[in-house]
Enzyme design. Structure first.
Site, PDB file in Angstrom:
ATOM      1  N   TYR A   1       8.115 -18.327 -23.752  1.00 18.93           N
ATOM      2  CA  TYR A   1       8.007 -19.286 -22.639  1.00 18.93           C
ATOM      3  C   TYR A   1       7.211 -18.693 -21.485  1.00 18.93           C
ATOM      4  CZ  TYR A   1       9.320 -21.551 -18.254  1.00 18.93           C
ATOM      5  OH  TYR A   1       9.271 -22.145 -17.003  1.00 18.93           O
TER       6      TYR A   1
ATOM      7  N   LYS B   1       3.503 -19.704 -19.850  1.00 14.32           N
ATOM      8  CA  LYS B   1       3.302 -20.092 -18.452  1.00 14.32           C
ATOM      9  C   LYS B   1       2.283 -19.149 -17.788  1.00 14.32           C
ATOM     10  CE  LYS B   1       5.143 -22.936 -16.383  1.00 14.32           C
ATOM     11  NZ  LYS B   1       4.865 -24.392 -16.215  1.00 14.32           N
TER      12      LYS B   1
ATOM     13  N   THR C   1       9.736 -36.077 -24.290  1.00 13.95           N
ATOM     14  CA  THR C   1      10.312 -35.193 -25.301  1.00 13.95           C
ATOM     15  C   THR C   1      11.830 -35.264 -25.139  1.00 13.95           C
ATOM     16  OG1 THR C   1      10.452 -33.290 -23.823  1.00 13.95           O
ATOM     17  CG2 THR C   1       8.350 -33.601 -25.007  1.00 13.95           C
TER      18      THR C   1
ATOM     19  N   LEU D   1      21.944 -23.306 -17.857  1.00 13.70           N
ATOM     20  CA  LEU D   1      23.268 -22.732 -17.577  1.00 13.70           C
ATOM     21  C   LEU D   1      24.190 -23.654 -16.765  1.00 13.70           C
ATOM     22  CD1 LEU D   1      25.112 -20.197 -17.823  1.00 13.70           C
ATOM     23  CD2 LEU D   1      24.257 -19.537 -15.573  1.00 13.70           C
TER      24      LEU D   1
ATOM     25  N   ILE E   1      12.868 -31.400 -12.703  1.00 15.81           N
ATOM     26  CA  ILE E   1      12.248 -31.232 -11.377  1.00 15.81           C
ATOM     27  C   ILE E   1      11.269 -32.370 -11.117  1.00 15.81           C
ATOM     28  CG2 ILE E   1      11.034 -29.661  -9.824  1.00 15.81           C
ATOM     29  CD1 ILE E   1      11.833 -27.354 -11.657  1.00 15.81           C
TER      30      ILE E   1
ATOM     31  N   THR F   1       6.421 -20.433 -12.732  1.00 15.60           N
ATOM     32  CA  THR F   1       7.749 -19.821 -12.690  1.00 15.60           C
ATOM     33  C   THR F   1       7.680 -18.357 -12.261  1.00 15.60           C
ATOM     34  OG1 THR F   1       9.561 -19.132 -14.126  1.00 15.60           O
ATOM     35  CG2 THR F   1       7.456 -19.395 -15.186  1.00 15.60           C
ATOM     36  N   ASP F   2       8.802 -17.856 -11.748  1.00 16.35           N
ATOM     37  CA  ASP F   2       8.867 -16.420 -11.422  1.00 16.35           C
ATOM     38  C   ASP F   2       8.931 -15.558 -12.689  1.00 16.35           C
ATOM     39  OD1 ASP F   2      11.466 -17.096 -12.201  1.00 16.35           O
ATOM     40  OD2 ASP F   2      12.445 -16.292 -10.404  1.00 16.35           O
ATOM     41  N   GLU F   3       9.207 -16.188 -13.830  1.00 12.12           N
ATOM     42  CA  GLU F   3       9.357 -15.393 -15.066  1.00 12.12           C
ATOM     43  C   GLU F   3       8.049 -14.739 -15.504  1.00 12.12           C
ATOM     44  OE1 GLU F   3      11.686 -17.047 -18.182  1.00 12.12           O
ATOM     45  OE2 GLU F   3      13.114 -17.974 -16.812  1.00 12.12           O
TER      46      GLU F   3
ATOM     47  N   ALA G   1       5.942 -29.395 -19.312  1.00  6.09           N
ATOM     48  CA  ALA G   1       6.000 -28.130 -20.031  1.00  6.09           C
ATOM     49  C   ALA G   1       7.208 -28.152 -20.955  1.00  6.09           C
ATOM     50  CB  ALA G   1       6.136 -26.961 -19.052  1.00  6.09           C
TER      51      ALA G   1
ATOM     52  N   ASP H   1      23.815 -11.556 -26.765  1.00  5.94           N
ATOM     53  CA  ASP H   1      22.822 -11.678 -25.699  1.00  5.94           C
ATOM     54  C   ASP H   1      21.575 -12.420 -26.187  1.00  5.94           C
ATOM     55  OD1 ASP H   1      21.897 -11.384 -23.164  1.00  5.94           O
ATOM     56  OD2 ASP H   1      21.743  -9.194 -23.208  1.00  5.94           O
TER      57      ASP H   1
HETATM   58  P1  NAD Z   1      12.131 -30.153 -18.105  1.00  5.38           P
HETATM   59  O1  NAD Z   1      12.159 -29.539 -19.454  1.00  5.38           O
HETATM   60  O2  NAD Z   1      13.380 -30.715 -17.523  1.00  5.38           O
HETATM   61  O3  NAD Z   1      11.052 -31.353 -18.094  1.00  5.38           O
HETATM   62  C1  NAD Z   1       9.802 -31.238 -18.708  1.00  5.38           C
HETATM   63  C2  NAD Z   1       9.177 -32.620 -18.740  1.00  5.38           C
HETATM   64  O4  NAD Z   1       7.853 -32.498 -19.321  1.00  5.38           O
HETATM   65  C3  NAD Z   1       9.941 -33.620 -19.600  1.00  5.38           C
HETATM   66  O5  NAD Z   1      10.027 -34.865 -18.939  1.00  5.38           O
HETATM   67  C4  NAD Z   1       9.102 -33.739 -20.867  1.00  5.38           C
HETATM   68  O6  NAD Z   1       9.217 -34.984 -21.505  1.00  5.38           O
HETATM   69  C5  NAD Z   1       7.693 -33.510 -20.308  1.00  5.38           C
HETATM   70  N1  NAD Z   1       6.754 -33.006 -21.325  1.00  5.38           N
HETATM   71  C6  NAD Z   1       6.941 -31.982 -22.191  1.00  5.38           C
HETATM   72  N2  NAD Z   1       5.863 -31.845 -22.979  1.00  5.38           N
HETATM   73  C7  NAD Z   1       4.970 -32.797 -22.596  1.00  5.38           C
HETATM   74  C8  NAD Z   1       3.660 -33.141 -23.021  1.00  5.38           C
HETATM   75  N3  NAD Z   1       3.039 -32.497 -24.028  1.00  5.38           N
HETATM   76  N4  NAD Z   1       3.025 -34.157 -22.403  1.00  5.38           N
HETATM   77  C9  NAD Z   1       3.641 -34.840 -21.396  1.00  5.38           C
HETATM   78  N5  NAD Z   1       4.885 -34.553 -20.958  1.00  5.38           N
HETATM   79  C10 NAD Z   1       5.538 -33.546 -21.556  1.00  5.38           C
HETATM   80  O7  NAD Z   1      11.480 -29.063 -17.153  1.00  5.38           O
HETATM   81  P2  NAD Z   1      11.821 -28.685 -15.640  1.00  5.38           P
HETATM   82  O8  NAD Z   1      12.969 -27.758 -15.615  1.00  5.38           O
HETATM   83  O9  NAD Z   1      11.839 -29.916 -14.826  1.00  5.38           O
HETATM   84  O10 NAD Z   1      10.528 -27.829 -15.262  1.00  5.38           O
HETATM   85  C11 NAD Z   1       9.345 -28.478 -14.810  1.00  5.38           C
HETATM   86  C12 NAD Z   1       8.266 -27.431 -14.564  1.00  5.38           C
HETATM   87  O11 NAD Z   1       8.717 -26.502 -13.597  1.00  5.38           O
HETATM   88  C13 NAD Z   1       7.898 -26.624 -15.805  1.00  5.38           C
HETATM   89  O12 NAD Z   1       6.503 -26.420 -15.781  1.00  5.38           O
HETATM   90  C14 NAD Z   1       8.637 -25.299 -15.619  1.00  5.38           C
HETATM   91  O13 NAD Z   1       7.938 -24.254 -16.240  1.00  5.38           O
HETATM   92  C15 NAD Z   1       8.606 -25.174 -14.112  1.00  5.38           C
HETATM   93  N6  NAD Z   1       9.728 -24.411 -13.521  1.00  5.38           N
HETATM   94  C16 NAD Z   1      11.018 -24.765 -13.807  1.00  5.38           C
HETATM   95  C17 NAD Z   1      12.061 -24.071 -13.182  1.00  5.38           C
HETATM   96  C18 NAD Z   1      13.513 -24.436 -13.442  1.00  5.38           C
HETATM   97  O14 NAD Z   1      14.396 -23.730 -12.976  1.00  5.38           O
HETATM   98  N7  NAD Z   1      13.802 -25.527 -14.138  1.00  5.38           N
HETATM   99  C19 NAD Z   1      11.776 -23.033 -12.308  1.00  5.38           C
HETATM  100  C20 NAD Z   1      10.442 -22.687 -12.066  1.00  5.38           C
HETATM  101  C21 NAD Z   1       9.425 -23.400 -12.663  1.00  5.38           C
HETATM  102  O1  DAU Z   2      13.333 -18.450 -13.281  1.00 10.12           O
HETATM  103  C1  DAU Z   2      12.785 -19.724 -13.489  1.00 10.12           C
HETATM  104  C2  DAU Z   2      13.177 -20.227 -14.856  1.00 10.12           C
HETATM  105  O2  DAU Z   2      14.558 -20.570 -14.792  1.00 10.12           O
HETATM  106  C3  DAU Z   2      12.349 -21.430 -15.299  1.00 10.12           C
HETATM  107  O3  DAU Z   2      11.005 -21.041 -15.433  1.00 10.12           O
HETATM  108  C4  DAU Z   2      12.873 -21.983 -16.632  1.00 10.12           C
HETATM  109  O4  DAU Z   2      12.149 -23.151 -16.981  1.00 10.12           O
HETATM  110  C5  DAU Z   2      14.350 -22.315 -16.470  1.00 10.12           C
HETATM  111  O5  DAU Z   2      14.866 -22.763 -17.699  1.00 10.12           O
HETATM  112  C6  DAU Z   2      15.126 -21.089 -15.980  1.00 10.12           C
HETATM  113  O6  DAU Z   2      15.143 -20.065 -16.993  1.00 10.12           O
HETATM  114  P1  DAU Z   2      16.471 -19.203 -17.317  1.00 10.12           P
HETATM  115  O7  DAU Z   2      16.362 -18.678 -18.682  1.00 10.12           O
HETATM  116  O8  DAU Z   2      16.743 -18.262 -16.209  1.00 10.12           O
HETATM  117  O9  DAU Z   2      17.573 -20.391 -17.217  1.00 10.12           O
HETATM  118  P2  DAU Z   2      18.871 -20.696 -18.116  1.00 10.12           P
HETATM  119  O10 DAU Z   2      19.620 -21.767 -17.396  1.00 10.12           O
HETATM  120  O11 DAU Z   2      18.513 -20.927 -19.540  1.00 10.12           O
HETATM  121  O12 DAU Z   2      19.692 -19.361 -18.017  1.00 10.12           O
HETATM  122  C7  DAU Z   2      20.108 -18.831 -16.774  1.00 10.12           C
HETATM  123  C8  DAU Z   2      20.807 -17.504 -17.041  1.00 10.12           C
HETATM  124  O13 DAU Z   2      22.054 -17.772 -17.703  1.00 10.12           O
HETATM  125  C9  DAU Z   2      20.037 -16.590 -17.992  1.00 10.12           C
HETATM  126  O14 DAU Z   2      20.232 -15.243 -17.583  1.00 10.12           O
HETATM  127  C10 DAU Z   2      20.683 -16.824 -19.344  1.00 10.12           C
HETATM  128  C11 DAU Z   2      22.114 -17.149 -18.990  1.00 10.12           C
HETATM  129  N1  DAU Z   2      22.794 -18.096 -19.884  1.00 10.12           N
HETATM  130  C12 DAU Z   2      22.196 -19.282 -20.164  1.00 10.12           C
HETATM  131  C13 DAU Z   2      22.815 -20.215 -20.970  1.00 10.12           C
HETATM  132  C14 DAU Z   2      22.127 -21.534 -21.300  1.00 10.12           C
HETATM  133  C15 DAU Z   2      24.077 -17.802 -20.362  1.00 10.12           C
HETATM  134  O15 DAU Z   2      24.626 -16.735 -20.101  1.00 10.12           O
HETATM  135  N2  DAU Z   2      24.689 -18.729 -21.161  1.00 10.12           N
HETATM  136  C16 DAU Z   2      24.118 -19.919 -21.485  1.00 10.12           C
HETATM  137  O16 DAU Z   2      24.724 -20.733 -22.241  1.00 10.12           O
END
Ligand code: NAD
Ligand code: DAU
Length: 373
Positions: free
Chosen positions: A172, A176, A50, A212, A26, A147-149, A97, A304
């Protein structure tokens, strides 16, 4: 609040945003958004690179005059404190994060360190620079991306609102939630101008293929099994990452200080539905599997996830009411664009999977910590 009198004239002209984690999924989309849509702002990206950070995500913008990349850790207090002073940071958008739930189950330590301690270091640096050193302006903001989690898991009905009590259930989401509480504490205790956003599942370009959608897209292209946890009936609310970035920029500029804003896509889907849709899209867009079978045949139900939350669904009416934000993309539009992006960028995926993306930074910048000023 007037500009502090010791600001140099040139500093008055620039609005410098410190984006943490700007090389991740993001974060990279957001840096791209700011450099395109806010051409008079400066962006400093602090990222530890990372496994989830990838310099290739912003390779085409590496030399943009308004962009500075800093290779470093948000837990490094001296570095972070110095960055505020050196760049006159007036806004923080905090993405950095550990973000993957499965990894938090097998190894929670890094989640506690980065997500909780790292957020604390950033808050202290902002408070010190803006308040102790009196550099705060009326535009100073600390936006924490969450996050909504943190709200836990829903049954088959209902939505998360900003008033839903916190009930995190994985390491996780607990990390958060903890950082969210710290951010709010800095508002109530020190009047730090904070904002929080709590978003649902994002999808789109540059997502690490442990999540996913990119995992399934990659496996399905190569005829590998598509792992579905449990019965595949868990529900997530999917949001195109571009919509998320637009919402964050809006909250940063117009959100009420001290408030939280839920961000969601109005796109509840069962995991199995998502995977089946991706299979069907690939069957239409690329060559069939050598077996001639549809890609749905690759679906494999596996054990699961521990503590797997059943359903997330966001009530995003507050951000719509107060700031006029709604997602621009339907799920059908967003997922089509995302699939096309992954198909057009197979080299990006290969670089991530074979680990060569991690060498990119060294080849560009050598060993220096401050890569580019
Ligand atoms: P990501 O894992 O793709 O990226 C995380 C980034 O943070 C990476 O570039 C990593 O190198 C950097 N990082 C990790 N530890 C660090 C540290 N100690 N110092 C500096 N940089 C560091 O994550 P993402 O999916 O882009 O999520 C970004 C943010 O949005 C997170 O805070 C996550 O909780 C939040 N978020 C993600 C989602 C989602 O669906 N991906 C949804 C809601 C909220
Ligand atoms: O809701 C916001 C969150 O969404 C963010 O805060 C997290 O950073 C982000 O990783 C994401 O979390 P989820 O655990 O929901 O995402 P993930 O893509 O890991 O999994 C999505 C759903 O799919 C979850 O119910 C688990 C399931 N899953 C995931 C993987 C990787 C599978 O069934 N098979 C898989 O291989």
């Amino acid at each position: 609040m007037p500009l502090p009198i010791n600001l140099k004239k040139s500093e008055k002209m620039t609005y410098t945003v410190l984006v943490t984690g700007g090389s991740g999924f993001i974060g990279a989309n957001f840096v791209r958004h700011l450099l395109t849509e806010r051409p008079d702002w400066r962006v400093v990206n602090l990222d530890k690179l990372t496994y989830a950070g990838n310099q290739a995500n912003l390779a085409d913008l590496a030399d943009h005059p308004a962009y500075t990349f800093v290779h470093g850790d948000i837990c490094d207090q001296a570095l972070v404190t110095d960055l505020f002073r050196r760049h006159n940071v007036q806004a923080v958008v905090h993405f950095a994060a550990e973000s993957h739930v499965d990894r938090s189950i097998t190894g929670p330590d890094a989640f506690i360190r980065t997500n909780i301690n790292g957020t604390f270091v950033l808050l202290e640096a902002a408070r010190t620079y803006w308040q102790v050193q009196e550099r705060q302006t009326e535009r100073s903001r600390f936006l924490h991306v969450s996050t909504d989690e943190v709200y836990g898991s829903l049954g088959s009905t209902g939505y998360f609102t900003e008033e839903t009590p916190y009930d995190p259930r994985s390491p996780y989401s607990a990390s958060k939630a903890s950082s969210d509480h710290l951010v709010r504490a800095y508002f109530h205790t020190y009047d730090l101008p904070v904002l929080l956003t709590n978003c649902s599942n994002n999808y789109g370009p540059y997502q690490f293929p442990e999540k996913l959608i990119p995992l399934v897209l990659n496996n399905a292209q190569h005829g590998k099994p598509l792992p579905i946890y449990g019965d595949g009936q868990n529900v997530r609310d999917w949001l195109y990452v571009v919509d998320h970035c637009e919402a964050i920029a809006l909250v940063l500029e117009q959100g009420r200080v001290g408030e939280s804003y839920n961000i969601g896509g109005h796109n509840e889907k069962k995991n199995l539905e998502i995977v089946e849709l991706l299979c069907d899209l690939l069957d239409k867009k690329i060559a069939p599997l050598p077996s001639g079978e549809p890609r749905r045949s690759l679906i494999t139900f596996v054990r699961d996830r521990l503590g797997h939350d059943r359903r997330y669904a966001i009530d995003a009416s507050k951000i719509e009411r107060e700031l006029g934000w709604r997602p621009r993309f339907t799920f059908e539009q967003g997922i089509e664009q995302a699939v096309d992006w992954y198909l057009a960028n197979r080299a990006w995926m290969e670089g991530v999977l074979d680990g060569s993306y991690q060498k990119y930074y060294d080849s560009m910048y050598g060993e220096s910590i401050e890569a580019k000023e």
